[in-house]
Design an enzyme around this catalytic site. Structure first.
Site, PDB file in Angstrom:
ATOM      1  N   ASP A  20       0.844  -1.204   0.000  1.00 34.12           N
ATOM      2  CA  ASP A  20       0.000   0.000   0.000  1.00 34.12           C
ATOM      3  C   ASP A  20       0.881   1.256   0.000  1.00 34.12           C
ATOM      4  O   ASP A  20       0.375   2.379  -0.060  1.00 34.12           O
ATOM      5  CB  ASP A  20      -1.019  -0.003   1.145  1.00 34.12           C
ATOM      6  CG  ASP A  20      -0.382  -0.031   2.525  1.00 34.12           C
ATOM      7  OD1 ASP A  20       0.853  -0.121   2.617  1.00 34.12           O
ATOM      8  OD2 ASP A  20      -1.138   0.043   3.531  1.00 34.12           O
ATOM      9  N   SER A  21       2.214   1.043  -0.012  1.00 31.36           N
ATOM     10  CA  SER A  21       3.144   2.147  -0.291  1.00 31.36           C
ATOM     11  C   SER A  21       2.804   2.788  -1.630  1.00 31.36           C
ATOM     12  O   SER A  21       3.264   3.885  -1.936  1.00 31.36           O
ATOM     13  CB  SER A  21       4.591   1.631  -0.315  1.00 31.36           C
ATOM     14  OG  SER A  21       4.716   0.501  -1.162  1.00 31.36           O
TER      15      SER A  21
ATOM     16  N   ASP B 172      -1.081  -6.192  -0.216  1.00 32.72           N
ATOM     17  CA  ASP B 172      -1.425  -5.587   1.082  1.00 32.72           C
ATOM     18  C   ASP B 172      -2.922  -5.387   1.254  1.00 32.72           C
ATOM     19  O   ASP B 172      -3.604  -4.910   0.332  1.00 32.72           O
ATOM     20  CB  ASP B 172      -0.780  -4.193   1.179  1.00 32.72           C
ATOM     21  CG  ASP B 172       0.527  -4.204   1.946  1.00 32.72           C
ATOM     22  OD1 ASP B 172       0.862  -5.224   2.584  1.00 32.72           O
ATOM     23  OD2 ASP B 172       1.221  -3.169   1.907  1.00 32.72           O
TER      24      ASP B 172
ATOM     25  N   LYS C  53      -1.003  -9.434   2.920  1.00 34.37           N
ATOM     26  CA  LYS C  53      -0.212  -8.942   4.055  1.00 34.37           C
ATOM     27  C   LYS C  53      -1.074  -7.960   4.850  1.00 34.37           C
ATOM     28  O   LYS C  53      -1.809  -7.159   4.254  1.00 34.37           O
ATOM     29  CB  LYS C  53       1.067  -8.253   3.581  1.00 34.37           C
ATOM     30  CG  LYS C  53       1.901  -7.672   4.748  1.00 34.37           C
ATOM     31  CD  LYS C  53       3.293  -7.274   4.331  1.00 34.37           C
ATOM     32  CE  LYS C  53       3.412  -5.915   3.699  1.00 34.37           C
ATOM     33  NZ  LYS C  53       2.895  -4.777   4.510  1.00 34.37           N
TER      34      LYS C  53
ATOM     35  N   GLU D 215      -1.070  -5.483   8.695  1.00 35.39           N
ATOM     36  CA  GLU D 215      -0.242  -4.911   9.768  1.00 35.39           C
ATOM     37  C   GLU D 215      -0.813  -5.253  11.148  1.00 35.39           C
ATOM     38  O   GLU D 215      -2.023  -5.396  11.302  1.00 35.39           O
ATOM     39  CB  GLU D 215      -0.175  -3.390   9.601  1.00 35.39           C
ATOM     40  CG  GLU D 215       0.501  -2.969   8.309  1.00 35.39           C
ATOM     41  CD  GLU D 215       0.598  -1.453   8.156  1.00 35.39           C
ATOM     42  OE1 GLU D 215       0.213  -0.712   9.091  1.00 35.39           O
ATOM     43  OE2 GLU D 215       1.061  -1.008   7.091  1.00 35.39           O
TER      44      GLU D 215
ATOM     45  N   GLU E 110       9.573  -3.955  10.157  1.00 33.85           N
ATOM     46  CA  GLU E 110       9.911  -2.656   9.562  1.00 33.85           C
ATOM     47  C   GLU E 110      10.473  -1.699  10.618  1.00 33.85           C
ATOM     48  O   GLU E 110       9.857  -1.490  11.668  1.00 33.85           O
ATOM     49  CB  GLU E 110       8.660  -2.035   8.900  1.00 33.85           C
ATOM     50  CG  GLU E 110       8.974  -0.675   8.266  1.00 33.85           C
ATOM     51  CD  GLU E 110       7.937  -0.191   7.262  1.00 33.85           C
ATOM     52  OE1 GLU E 110       6.978  -0.926   6.972  1.00 33.85           O
ATOM     53  OE2 GLU E 110       8.110   0.938   6.776  1.00 33.85           O
TER      54      GLU E 110
HETATM   55  O1  KIV Z   1       3.614  -1.038   1.582  1.00 32.52           O
HETATM   56  C1  KIV Z   1       4.751  -1.525   1.428  1.00 32.52           C
HETATM   57  O2  KIV Z   1       5.399  -1.373   0.381  1.00 32.52           O
HETATM   58  C2  KIV Z   1       5.285  -2.326   2.521  1.00 32.52           C
HETATM   59  C3  KIV Z   1       6.735  -2.717   2.458  1.00 32.52           C
HETATM   60  C4  KIV Z   1       7.615  -1.540   2.593  1.00 32.52           C
HETATM   61  C5  KIV Z   1       7.060  -3.792   3.418  1.00 32.52           C
HETATM   62  O3  KIV Z   1       4.593  -2.632   3.437  1.00 32.52           O
END
Ligand code: KIV
Length: 275
Positions: free
Chosen positions: A45-46, A84, A114, A116, A183
Site C-alpha cells: 500500500d506504499s 497488502d 499482508k 499490519e 519494519e
Molecule cells: O507497503 C509496502 O510497500 C510495505 C513494504 C515496505 C514492506 O509494506
C-alpha cells in the site's frame, strides 16, 4: 514456469536460504522484478505514496489494491505475489478481514495477503489462514498507524517496546502467518525475533539478521532522489537516466531531428494510386 508458493517461502528458512522481496505496482515493473530473480513481489500500500503521490498510505482503497494486484500478476511468471490489505479493510471485524482478503485473491490475483499489527490482528490472521489464504504479517513500524506512532519512526528502541514487538511477532506466527515483515526496528531486536520464530522474517530497516529483505521498487532503483531514508540502498539512478533521456527527446523534437527516416514509414504509392 511455476510460481513460488507460500510453503516454499517457509521452507527457505529451514534451508537457510535468504529471501528477496521487492514491491511492484504494474505489469511492466513486475516483469523486470521477476526477471531479476526476486522470490516475492509485494503490491504494497506504499503505492499511496510512490504511485498516488500522497504523504501516507491511508487513502489507499481495497479497489486500488485489487487493481494493482491484477496488473502485477499479469507480469509475473515465477515470483510469489503478496498484496497488502489497506487501511480499514480488516480492522473493523474478522468477517470484514476475510471478505477483503478474499477479494484480493479473487480480483487482485494475490497468492497471499499482508496485514499490519501483531496481537491485535491475530484473530483476523487466524480466520484468513483458516479460509485457505496464506498471510504475511507486518510488525514494528506499521505505516497505517502513522498518526498513533507520531510519524515514520524507528520502533522498539527501549526494552519495553522491544518486548511488545517480540510478543507481536510471536502472536502473528501463532495465528498462522507463513512469514512476517519487520519494519524499522533495531537490528539486534530483528535478529532476536528471527532466532525465536520458525517462520521467515523479511526486514526493511531491520538490519542484516533477518531471513530476507524487502525494498520499495522506486527506492531500490533511485527513482526519487528527494527521498533517501537510511535503510535504502539505491542500486541504480533511474531518476537521472529518465530525466536525461526525456531531455534528449525534447531537444531532438524541438530541433526537428526526431523522427529520422529510420523511424518513419514510406508511402506505398502503387497501392494508394492504383498503379
Ligand atoms: O507497503 C509496502 O510497500 C510495505 C513494504 C515496505 C514492506 O509494506
Amino acid at each position: 514456469m511455476a510460481r513460488i508458493t507460500a510453503p516454499e517461502i517457509l521452507k527457505k528458512k529451514v534451508n537457510g536460504e535468504k529471501i528477496a522481496m521487492v514491491t511492484a505496482y504494474d505489469a511492466a515493473q513486475a516483469r523486470l522484478v521477476d526477471a531479476g530473480g526476486a522470490d516475492m513481489v509485494l503490491v504494497g500500500d506504499s503505492l499511496g505514496m510512490v504511485v498516488q503521490g500522497q504523504a501516507d498510505t491511508l487513502g489507499v482503497t481495497l479497489r486500488d489494491m485489487a487493481y494493482h494486484g491484477r496488473c502485477v500478476a499479469a507480469g509475473l511468471t515465477r515470483a510469489h505475489l503478496s498484496v497488502d490489505l489497506p487501511f480499514m479493510s480488516y480492522q473493523v471485524s474478522v468477517a470484514q478481514a476475510m471478505r477483503s482478503a478474499g477479494r484480493l485473491v479473487r480480483e487482485g490475483k494475490a497468492q497471499s495477503v499482508k496485514l499490519e499489527g501483531g496481537v491485535r490482528s491475530a484473530p483476523a490472521i487466524r480466520a484468513i489462514v483458516d479460509a485457505g489464504i496464506p498471510v504475511v504479517g507486518h510488525v514494528g513500524l506499521t505505516p497505517q498507524s502513522v498518526h498513533a506512532m507520531g510519524g515514520f519512526k524507528v520502533q522498539g528502541r527501549e526494552s519495553d517496546a522491544a518486548l511488545r514487538i517480540l510478543a507481536d511477532a510471536l502472536a502473528v506466527q501463532e495465528a498462522g502467518a507463513f512469514c512476517i515483515v519487520l519494519e524499522m526496528v533495531p537490528a539486534e531486536l530483528a535478529a532476536r525475533i528471527t532466532a525465536e520464530l520458525s517462520i521467515p522474517t523479511i526486514g526493511i530497516g531491520a538490519g542484516a539478521g533477518c531471513d530476507g529483505q524487502v525494498l520499495v521498487y522506486n527506492d531500490l532503483l533511485g527513482m526519487d532522489t528527494r527521498f533517501k531514508p537510511r535503510f535504502v540502498k539505491r542500486y541504480a539512478d533511474l531518476e537521472g537516466v529518465v530525466r536525461d533521456a526525456v531531455q534528449a527527446y525534447v531537444t531532438e523534437v524541438k530541433a526537428g531531428t526526431f523522427p529520422g527516416p529510420e523511424h518513419s514509414f514510406a508511402q506505398d504509392t502503387t497501392r494508394l494510386y492504383g498503379g
